[in-house]
Design an enzyme around this catalytic site. Structure first.
Site, mmCIF file in Angstrom:
data_model
loop_
_atom_site.group_PDB
_atom_site.id
_atom_site.type_symbol
_atom_site.label_atom_id
_atom_site.label_comp_id
_atom_site.label_asym_id
_atom_site.label_seq_id
_atom_site.Cartn_x
_atom_site.Cartn_y
_atom_site.Cartn_z
ATOM 1 N N GLU A 240 6.490 -10.388 0.304
ATOM 2 C CA GLU A 240 5.106 -10.177 -0.147
ATOM 3 C C GLU A 240 4.554 -11.437 -0.810
ATOM 4 O O GLU A 240 3.608 -11.382 -1.591
ATOM 5 C CB GLU A 240 5.037 -8.955 -1.072
ATOM 6 C CG GLU A 240 5.676 -7.722 -0.449
ATOM 7 C CD GLU A 240 4.701 -6.642 0.015
ATOM 8 O OE1 GLU A 240 3.624 -6.524 -0.559
ATOM 9 O OE2 GLU A 240 5.044 -5.906 0.970
ATOM 10 N N HIS B 37 4.569 -5.074 -7.258
ATOM 11 C CA HIS B 37 4.824 -6.518 -7.161
ATOM 12 C C HIS B 37 5.199 -7.012 -8.548
ATOM 13 O O HIS B 37 4.674 -6.526 -9.551
ATOM 14 C CB HIS B 37 3.568 -7.288 -6.722
ATOM 15 C CG HIS B 37 3.171 -7.063 -5.294
ATOM 16 N ND1 HIS B 37 1.872 -6.884 -4.891
ATOM 17 C CD2 HIS B 37 3.923 -7.010 -4.170
ATOM 18 C CE1 HIS B 37 1.834 -6.731 -3.586
ATOM 19 N NE2 HIS B 37 3.062 -6.797 -3.123
ATOM 20 N N CYS C 19 -3.793 -11.233 -8.561
ATOM 21 C CA CYS C 19 -3.591 -10.824 -7.153
ATOM 22 C C CYS C 19 -4.574 -11.511 -6.237
ATOM 23 O O CYS C 19 -4.303 -11.728 -5.061
ATOM 24 C CB CYS C 19 -3.818 -9.327 -6.978
ATOM 25 S SG CYS C 19 -2.764 -8.288 -7.957
#
Ligand code: SUG
Length: 446
Positions: A173, A251, A372
């Site tokens: 990711e 995350h 993000c």
């Protein structure tokens, strides 16, 4: 020397909506089927870029991919004209329609991992797009992201790798699970790869996950580190705390952030907390720039739940050109009593000199905070000069994008609107206009 770190923010695409597609992401689940405002989302993101650029920090823009991705639907066996393909997919499973329309590429911390040339054995900046294999709607992003990254980082100075093969739960990711610590951005740094599970050994997880699946595999992290020719002594692999993943930390950047010599994290961030921090401190000290400053927040100061709902650790920690560091947090952090109290006491600790808040509510409702929305790249002057001028943030591009968003983006979008046949063409035209404004090759706009 100017701060060599650049932030590449994802411009929110015109189909931003709340389809509840992201497993393990508490906000995405909670806001499922609520109306979204793509126009406000894009303007909020643009405003954040403007603020960071105004600080004298390098800022650039990554465009949204063309949506809907009807080629992807065709690869799943849907046939006919685009309209027919979309209608048939929506009938077969609305989640497939939502996936092909998803604007999730806006969270560019998941676009890939970038290692600065100062860290790599061959003196080149290395770039690996994330395979994003753990979520169906995000797995569509990789091919287009790879092409955009090649256009944005062109030439010999950059070495582009293919996404790590995704089979056997080898999810990657990108930079959301990667922390770089260095005495200064330009100096060689310690790269920390945080993983959630081990794909080998029968899918063994790093601890007991009761609720959600981990997204980042140790194997993918190790592959990226090898591809980027990183020195073993300036490398750490750290396991996420399964309890945190189960609390919604899908995350690692939801629970920790690093910048230069500062690590800001919650005490529940890492499994084997003490050993993990000891290793990071030891390896950081060996870089020769003094000790690592760890700002570790205890659960009694800010609970894990408050950290997840406010996204405190998803703040951007930015080195200011005049010295000091700014923590740019989501407005939600100022609304939660615990995080607000903590943030009042933060300036002066570990090099953080100021705290500010940004309104990113539209993105936050899908589980994406300030950090993000940006992909970091530490670039030398020559590397930064190679980045096309059109994607670099400035007054003109800001004004043109703002006007385009105000003219073209809807102010209300529901997952049920994705069945509207007009949306597809509308979205394509809007996206082509963005590539035009950014001066990016038309072929990338679909
Ligand atoms: O992958 N949300 C994203 C949020 C990503 C945040 N990124 C970082 N933490 N770096 C995700 O979970 C929601 C889409 C939807 O539900 O429609 C979504 O994909």
């Amino acid at each position: 020397m100017a701060n060599p770190e650049a932030n590449f923010d994802g411009l929110v695409g015109p189909t931003h909506n709340y389809a509840g597609l992201a497993h393990g992401n508490v906000a995405s689940q909670a806001n499922r089927r609520k109306p979204a405002n793509p126009r406000a989302a894009a303007l909020q993101g643009l405003e954040k870029m403007r603020r960071v650029a105004a600080l004298g920090i390098r800022q650039a823009i990554l465009p949204p991919p063309p949506r809907p991705d009807t080629d992807w639907l065709r690869s799943l066996g849907f046939t006919g004209t685009d309209d027919e393909v979309l209608r048939r997919a929506g009938k077969a499973d609305p989640a497939l329609l939502a996936a092909c329309y998803s604007a999730s590429s806006m969270w560019t911390a998941n676009a890939g991992t970038i290692s600065p040339s100062a860290d790599s054995g061959d003196g080149r900046a290395h770039i690996t797009p994330a395979n994003l294999a753990s979520q169906l709607h995000r797995s569509l992003e990789a091919p287009h992201t790879a092409a955009v990254l090649r256009a944005v980082f062109p030439g010999e100075l950059f070495l582009h790798h293919a996404p790590v093969p995704a089979g056997g739960r080898c999810g990657d990711e990108g930079a959301a699970n990667h922390i770089r610590l260095a005495p200064s951005h330009a100096a060689p740094g310690l790269q920390v790869f945080v993983y959630g599970h081990e794909a080998l050994g029968g899918g063994k997880v790093t601890g007991v996950l009761r609720k959600y699946a981990a997204r980042q595999s140790r194997e993918a992290s190790a592959a990226v580190a090898r591809l980027h020719a990183l020195a073993p002594e300036r490398l750490a692999f750290t396991a996420q705390n399964p309890k945190a993943i189960d609390a919604g930390v899908f995350h690692n950047d939801v629970i920790s952030v690093g910048n230069e010599g500062v690590l800001f994290c919650h005490e529940a961030a890492f499994r084997d907390r003490a050993a993990a921090l000891r290793e990071l401190c030891r390896k950081y000290a060996a870089l020769g720039g003094g000790p690592l400053q760890v700002i570790e927040v205890k659960a009694k100061e800010v609970s894990l739940a408050a950290a997840v709902s406010s996204y405190l650790f998803n703040s951007q920690l930015l080195s200011l050109p005049g010295g000091g560091m700014l923590l740019l947090a989501a407005e939600e952090c100022g609304e939660n009593a615990r995080t607000r109290k903590f943030l009042t006491s933060l300036p002066g600790r570990g090099g953080v000199t100021a705290v500010e808040f940004a309104d990113l509510r539209q993105s936050m409702r899908n589980g994406g905070g300030p950090a993000c929305l940006r992909l970091r790249a530490v670039l030398t002057e020559v590397e930064w000069s190679a980045v096309p001028a059109g994607v670099k943030f400035g007054d003109t591009v800001y004004a043109r994008l703002k006007a385009w968003i105000e003219q073209r983006y809807r102010d209300r979008l529901l997952p049920s609107d994705l069945a509207d046949p007009e949306l597809a063409e509308e979205s394509r035209i809007t996206t082509r206009g963005i590539y035009d404004i950014l001066g990016l090759p038309k072929v990338l706009a679909g």
